[in-house]
Scaffold this active site. Sequence first.
Site, PDB file in Angstrom:
ATOM      1  N   CYS A 259       0.882  -1.178   0.000  1.00  0.00           N
ATOM      2  CA  CYS A 259       0.000   0.000   0.000  1.00  0.00           C
ATOM      3  C   CYS A 259       0.912   1.218   0.000  1.00  0.00           C
ATOM      4  O   CYS A 259       1.063   1.906   1.004  1.00  0.00           O
ATOM      5  CB  CYS A 259      -0.923  -0.008   1.216  1.00  0.00           C
ATOM      6  SG  CYS A 259      -1.758  -1.586   1.507  1.00  0.00           S
ATOM      7  N   ALA A 261       1.795   4.338  -1.967  1.00  0.00           N
ATOM      8  CA  ALA A 261       1.774   5.799  -2.137  1.00  0.00           C
ATOM      9  C   ALA A 261       1.425   6.485  -0.811  1.00  0.00           C
ATOM     10  O   ALA A 261       0.680   5.925  -0.001  1.00  0.00           O
ATOM     11  CB  ALA A 261       0.763   6.171  -3.217  1.00  0.00           C
ATOM     12  N   PRO A 262       1.988   7.683  -0.581  1.00  0.00           N
ATOM     13  CA  PRO A 262       2.797   8.512  -1.496  1.00  0.00           C
ATOM     14  C   PRO A 262       4.273   8.184  -1.529  1.00  0.00           C
ATOM     15  O   PRO A 262       5.007   8.791  -2.292  1.00  0.00           O
ATOM     16  CB  PRO A 262       2.566   9.916  -0.948  1.00  0.00           C
ATOM     17  CG  PRO A 262       2.375   9.725   0.515  1.00  0.00           C
ATOM     18  CD  PRO A 262       1.645   8.414   0.672  1.00  0.00           C
ATOM     19  N   ASN A 264       6.947   7.601   1.177  1.00  0.00           N
ATOM     20  CA  ASN A 264       8.033   7.796   2.140  1.00  0.00           C
ATOM     21  C   ASN A 264       8.585   6.471   2.642  1.00  0.00           C
ATOM     22  O   ASN A 264       9.794   6.278   2.747  1.00  0.00           O
ATOM     23  CB  ASN A 264       7.559   8.648   3.316  1.00  0.00           C
ATOM     24  CG  ASN A 264       7.698  10.137   3.046  1.00  0.00           C
ATOM     25  OD1 ASN A 264       8.216  10.535   2.009  1.00  0.00           O
ATOM     26  ND2 ASN A 264       7.227  10.956   3.959  1.00  0.00           N
ATOM     27  N   LYS A 265       7.683   5.550   2.976  1.00  0.00           N
ATOM     28  CA  LYS A 265       8.133   4.238   3.453  1.00  0.00           C
ATOM     29  C   LYS A 265       8.776   3.451   2.318  1.00  0.00           C
ATOM     30  O   LYS A 265       9.714   2.675   2.537  1.00  0.00           O
ATOM     31  CB  LYS A 265       6.960   3.465   4.056  1.00  0.00           C
ATOM     32  CG  LYS A 265       6.324   4.118   5.273  1.00  0.00           C
ATOM     33  CD  LYS A 265       5.159   3.291   5.796  1.00  0.00           C
ATOM     34  CE  LYS A 265       4.409   4.022   6.897  1.00  0.00           C
ATOM     35  NZ  LYS A 265       3.675   5.206   6.374  1.00  0.00           N
ATOM     36  N   ASP A 331       1.053  -1.085   5.070  1.00  0.00           N
ATOM     37  CA  ASP A 331       0.542   0.031   5.866  1.00  0.00           C
ATOM     38  C   ASP A 331      -0.792   0.442   5.238  1.00  0.00           C
ATOM     39  O   ASP A 331      -0.882   1.472   4.574  1.00  0.00           O
ATOM     40  CB  ASP A 331       1.543   1.193   5.850  1.00  0.00           C
ATOM     41  CG  ASP A 331       1.155   2.299   6.826  1.00  0.00           C
ATOM     42  OD1 ASP A 331       1.094   2.015   8.024  1.00  0.00           O
ATOM     43  OD2 ASP A 331       0.892   3.426   6.371  1.00  0.00           O
ATOM     44  N   CYS A 399      -1.777   3.846  11.586  1.00  0.00           N
ATOM     45  CA  CYS A 399      -1.679   5.059  12.416  1.00  0.00           C
ATOM     46  C   CYS A 399      -2.980   5.198  13.213  1.00  0.00           C
ATOM     47  O   CYS A 399      -3.554   6.273  13.318  1.00  0.00           O
ATOM     48  CB  CYS A 399      -1.409   6.301  11.570  1.00  0.00           C
ATOM     49  SG  CYS A 399      -2.564   6.565  10.214  1.00  0.00           S
TER      50      CYS A 399
END
Length: 532
Positions: A259, A261-262, A264-265, A331, A399
């Site tokens: 999963c 986008a966007p 960073n991970k 995520d 989160c």
Amino acid sequence: AMSASSRKRKPDAATLLETRTDAARIVSALLAAASRRQRGSSIKSLTLAANVQHKRATHAVTCETIKRVKIIKRLFAECADASGALEALASDARTVSKGKDGDDAWRARGEAYVYAYDLMFGDSRQLDRWRGNDGGCDVVRDNAVALKEALERAMAREGVKTVKEFEDKSVASAARYSRTARVNTLKTTVDEAMEAFREDGYECAVDSLIDTLLVFPAGTDLHAHELVKTGAVVLQGRASCLPAVALAPERGWACIDGCAAPGNKTTQLAALVGREGGVYAFDADARRLKRLKENAATTGSQGIIRAKCQDFLTVDPGNTVYASVRALLLDPSCSGSGTEVNRGDIMLRDALDEDDVEEIDAEADADEERVDKLAAFQKSVLKHAFCFPEVERVSYSTCSVHEKENEEVVRDVMDVAVEHGFKLAHALPKWHRRGVAIDGLSTEDARCLIRADPIEDDMEGFFVAIFERDVERTRSKGIGLPASNPNAAESALQHKKKRPVLDASTARPVYAAAKSSKKKSKSGGKPTPLFR
């Protein structure tokens, strides 16, 4: 010391006008949604929308206004004329809108609150030129003297002499987390980045848990810094860094970000596996995936990441393309309840009085139904991840602070995990806050999980679980896996297709044609070859 080019320039009159207009519209929309206890768009999403002309300035004015709505309303209450005029405007708007959604009733208030903020607490330059569209500006302008006198009385009651002291005692605020920035080790080192920031006058230190994360004081603005603009440093929250660090893929591994986008991970994974490794990144949203590709280019990880617009649930685990994948990060979409403190939800609720809030009996049921649907989706993607035959480690994160999206999801997928040879791993042993033991999830299992508290841990609320299985339980037992970098493998394949290798006995040099045509050189010797 900061360079002259990085100093803030004061906005011109047109910028101030446009910023106030956009901020008033956003403040009214946020307060209207909060009054109905609806989960509307966040402050960040509204202020970053395409129709907002000055995004950073509008975000600042919006947040600062919302923080002060409660005190502004108290000052209005001391000025009968101002309070009465504003409520009359709101009442008229409700009548005109005929109760369709009630947003019209908040537009004059939003305008008045922004005007009052700049009048008493913010930047009052060019304020008289802002006329607004819904009458709120006129109400505050007509009662400016009375409102300022009310502020002076409020300051006297608090025993303070300056507006700043009054704000420090009276103004609500969102949680102020330390600013964190991840060093992109594909482009620089931690030591080099830290030295560059310190030379530019920034105070920073290496995070105690994540050795590639730099920590700055809350509110530090790094957006314009050269290291950020070039992708050598990525502005990333501490909580957002936890899943990839806990997953801990080895250098040279191939991974999947299910999963993505966007991104960073995803780019963090790319830095961990290095250029000899690879990351398959999936997201069903084409616009978000475009942003991921842009982030990959900025961070120099486009040669490591293969981004594809596809729902992870439709990816075939048995496809030989993914035969080298040994780690998988998930995520998925969640309620975002761990980010509410920093998103401004608490500020919005604090800005409203009981009289402002409409009673909606179905609110709790609607929220519970939404979380139920999210949890069902989260379980489905996690079960799907266990089906990839060579995967040794899986990271699952949200989160959210809800057990239903965290511990209950882990508990409910454990049978499938065990069936595929997975067990819970003790994630980030140095981290102090662990999971919650619930029915069906033992205390021992709960201690394998990690949580972050949005109030106490200087980061957003977060949850991470790591599943692992012994390499002997994978299909190939780690032997004879294909190349890890998906882009390198495809590039080699395409190169091979475009430039076939010819057998030396049948290859015909170009100059053979020239020889057969008896083309002579100017010197009259042998034919000039077209290549040597």
